[in-house]
Design a protein around this motif. Structure first.
Motif, mmCIF file in Angstrom:
data_model
loop_
_atom_site.group_PDB
_atom_site.id
_atom_site.type_symbol
_atom_site.label_atom_id
_atom_site.label_comp_id
_atom_site.label_asym_id
_atom_site.label_seq_id
_atom_site.Cartn_x
_atom_site.Cartn_y
_atom_site.Cartn_z
ATOM 1 N N ILE A 1 0.837 -1.201 0.000
ATOM 2 C CA ILE A 1 0.000 0.000 0.000
ATOM 3 C C ILE A 1 0.873 1.253 0.000
ATOM 4 C CG2 ILE A 1 -1.645 1.341 1.378
ATOM 5 C CD1 ILE A 1 -2.792 -1.453 2.271
ATOM 6 N N THR A 2 1.907 1.247 0.828
ATOM 7 C CA THR A 2 2.805 2.399 0.901
ATOM 8 C C THR A 2 3.507 2.639 -0.433
ATOM 9 O OG1 THR A 2 3.157 1.998 3.256
ATOM 10 C CG2 THR A 2 4.770 3.393 2.132
ATOM 11 N N ALA A 3 4.041 1.589 -1.031
ATOM 12 C CA ALA A 3 4.737 1.719 -2.314
ATOM 13 C C ALA A 3 3.785 2.212 -3.397
ATOM 14 C CB ALA A 3 5.359 0.379 -2.722
ATOM 15 N N TYR A 4 2.572 1.699 -3.408
ATOM 16 C CA TYR A 4 1.604 2.103 -4.427
ATOM 17 C C TYR A 4 1.222 3.578 -4.271
ATOM 18 C CZ TYR A 4 -2.222 1.862 -7.726
ATOM 19 O OH TYR A 4 -3.037 2.085 -8.800
ATOM 20 N N LEU A 5 0.962 3.993 -3.037
ATOM 21 C CA LEU A 5 0.516 5.364 -2.801
ATOM 22 C C LEU A 5 1.642 6.396 -2.933
ATOM 23 C CD1 LEU A 5 -1.927 4.839 0.201
ATOM 24 C CD2 LEU A 5 -2.501 5.206 -2.211
ATOM 25 N N LEU A 6 2.861 6.013 -2.563
ATOM 26 C CA LEU A 6 3.960 6.976 -2.569
ATOM 27 C C LEU A 6 4.786 6.974 -3.854
ATOM 28 C CD1 LEU A 6 5.304 6.794 1.092
ATOM 29 C CD2 LEU A 6 3.780 8.479 0.064
ATOM 30 N N SER A 7 4.576 6.026 -4.745
ATOM 31 C CA SER A 7 5.416 5.961 -5.939
ATOM 32 C C SER A 7 5.266 7.212 -6.805
ATOM 33 C CB SER A 7 5.130 4.698 -6.754
ATOM 34 O OG SER A 7 3.794 4.699 -7.228
ATOM 35 N N GLY A 8 4.071 7.736 -6.941
ATOM 36 C CA GLY A 8 3.859 8.951 -7.735
ATOM 37 C C GLY A 8 4.547 10.164 -7.122
ATOM 38 N N PRO A 9 4.264 10.464 -5.838
ATOM 39 C CA PRO A 9 4.943 11.608 -5.217
ATOM 40 C C PRO A 9 6.463 11.470 -5.175
ATOM 41 C CG PRO A 9 3.030 10.989 -3.917
ATOM 42 C CD PRO A 9 3.198 9.946 -4.981
ATOM 43 N N ILE A 10 6.971 10.268 -4.937
ATOM 44 C CA ILE A 10 8.422 10.072 -4.904
ATOM 45 C C ILE A 10 9.019 10.271 -6.299
ATOM 46 C CG2 ILE A 10 10.269 8.390 -4.497
ATOM 47 C CD1 ILE A 10 9.003 9.523 -1.933
ATOM 48 N N HIS A 11 8.314 9.806 -7.316
ATOM 49 C CA HIS A 11 8.769 10.023 -8.691
ATOM 50 C C HIS A 11 8.818 11.517 -8.996
ATOM 51 C CE1 HIS A 11 8.488 10.241 -13.096
ATOM 52 N NE2 HIS A 11 9.228 9.138 -13.046
ATOM 53 N N SER A 12 7.794 12.255 -8.595
ATOM 54 C CA SER A 12 7.774 13.709 -8.810
ATOM 55 C C SER A 12 8.887 14.406 -8.044
ATOM 56 C CB SER A 12 6.422 14.288 -8.380
ATOM 57 O OG SER A 12 5.385 13.748 -9.155
ATOM 58 N N LEU A 13 9.117 14.010 -6.810
ATOM 59 C CA LEU A 13 10.186 14.594 -6.003
ATOM 60 C C LEU A 13 11.548 14.320 -6.626
ATOM 61 C CD1 LEU A 13 11.164 16.092 -3.490
ATOM 62 C CD2 LEU A 13 11.068 13.892 -2.262
ATOM 63 N N THR A 14 11.752 13.109 -7.111
ATOM 64 C CA THR A 14 13.003 12.753 -7.777
ATOM 65 C C THR A 14 13.217 13.625 -9.004
ATOM 66 O OG1 THR A 14 12.815 10.475 -7.012
ATOM 67 C CG2 THR A 14 14.296 10.873 -8.875
ATOM 68 N N HIS A 15 12.170 13.783 -9.799
ATOM 69 C CA HIS A 15 12.252 14.625 -10.996
ATOM 70 C C HIS A 15 12.595 16.066 -10.608
ATOM 71 C CE1 HIS A 15 11.435 15.927 -15.055
ATOM 72 N NE2 HIS A 15 10.637 16.876 -14.579
ATOM 73 N N PHE A 16 11.952 16.586 -9.574
ATOM 74 C CA PHE A 16 12.209 17.942 -9.095
ATOM 75 C C PHE A 16 13.664 18.112 -8.668
ATOM 76 C CE2 PHE A 16 12.573 20.801 -5.428
ATOM 77 C CZ PHE A 16 12.189 22.003 -6.019
ATOM 78 N N ILE A 17 14.175 17.161 -7.884
ATOM 79 C CA ILE A 17 15.560 17.236 -7.401
ATOM 80 C C ILE A 17 16.543 17.201 -8.561
ATOM 81 C CG2 ILE A 17 17.346 15.979 -6.119
ATOM 82 C CD1 ILE A 17 15.048 15.141 -4.159
ATOM 83 N N LEU A 18 16.316 16.299 -9.502
ATOM 84 C CA LEU A 18 17.214 16.186 -10.644
ATOM 85 C C LEU A 18 17.164 17.425 -11.526
ATOM 86 C CD1 LEU A 18 16.693 12.446 -11.600
ATOM 87 C CD2 LEU A 18 18.644 13.461 -10.408
ATOM 88 N N GLU A 19 15.972 17.954 -11.757
ATOM 89 C CA GLU A 19 15.837 19.167 -12.573
ATOM 90 C C GLU A 19 16.488 20.360 -11.878
ATOM 91 O OE1 GLU A 19 14.427 19.902 -15.666
ATOM 92 O OE2 GLU A 19 14.552 17.723 -15.904
ATOM 93 N N ARG A 20 16.305 20.473 -10.588
ATOM 94 C CA ARG A 20 16.872 21.606 -9.831
ATOM 95 C C ARG A 20 18.395 21.576 -9.852
ATOM 96 N NH1 ARG A 20 15.852 23.492 -3.637
ATOM 97 N NH2 ARG A 20 16.967 25.450 -3.904
ATOM 98 N N ASN A 21 18.950 20.384 -9.868
ATOM 99 C CA ASN A 21 20.408 20.244 -9.870
ATOM 100 C C ASN A 21 20.965 20.011 -11.274
ATOM 101 O OD1 ASN A 21 21.159 20.389 -6.965
ATOM 102 N ND2 ASN A 21 19.614 18.786 -6.869
ATOM 103 N N HIS A 22 20.115 20.189 -12.274
ATOM 104 C CA HIS A 22 20.524 20.061 -13.673
ATOM 105 C C HIS A 22 21.176 18.713 -13.981
ATOM 106 C CE1 HIS A 22 19.555 24.279 -13.904
ATOM 107 N NE2 HIS A 22 20.421 24.542 -12.921
ATOM 108 N N VAL A 23 20.587 17.664 -13.460
ATOM 109 C CA VAL A 23 21.080 16.306 -13.710
ATOM 110 C C VAL A 23 20.187 15.656 -14.749
ATOM 111 C CG1 VAL A 23 21.522 14.041 -12.692
ATOM 112 C CG2 VAL A 23 21.931 16.113 -11.341
ATOM 113 N N LYS A 24 20.807 15.019 -15.734
ATOM 114 C CA LYS A 24 20.015 14.348 -16.768
ATOM 115 C C LYS A 24 20.145 12.864 -16.677
ATOM 116 C CE LYS A 24 19.991 18.104 -19.950
ATOM 117 N NZ LYS A 24 19.800 18.476 -21.297
#
Length: 73
Positions: free
Chosen positions: A50-73
């Motif tokens: 349940i935790t993995a299913y519910l948090l996978s979207g927000p964690i994916h978005s957070l990862t994208h945000f962190i990578l974009e903010r630090n200019h990592v591709k």
């Protein structure tokens, strides 16, 4: 469907490893180890799924945000 299959398999593997490790740390390899491990796994897997299913979207978005903010591709 892909998200459900992925989170089911991932949570199964993670629950198996973590419940086994915590059982080992608490009991060592003692009589009844497998029964205790299985009981811990049965309690852990639904929560992990349940935790993995519910948090996978927000964690994916957070990862994208962190990578974009630090200019990592």
């Amino acid at each position: 469907m892909r998200k459900l299959i992925f989170t089911t398999l991932f949570s199964f593997c993670l629950s198996t490893l973590v419940s086994g490790w915590v059982t080992y740390v608490n009991l060592g390899v003692a009589p009844g180890f497998l029964q205790h491990w299985f009981k811990a796994f049965i309690h852990a897997w639904p929560v992990a799924l349940i935790t993995a299913y519910l948090l996978s979207g927000p964690i994916h978005s957070l990862t994208h945000f962190i990578l974009e903010r630090n200019h990592v591709k």
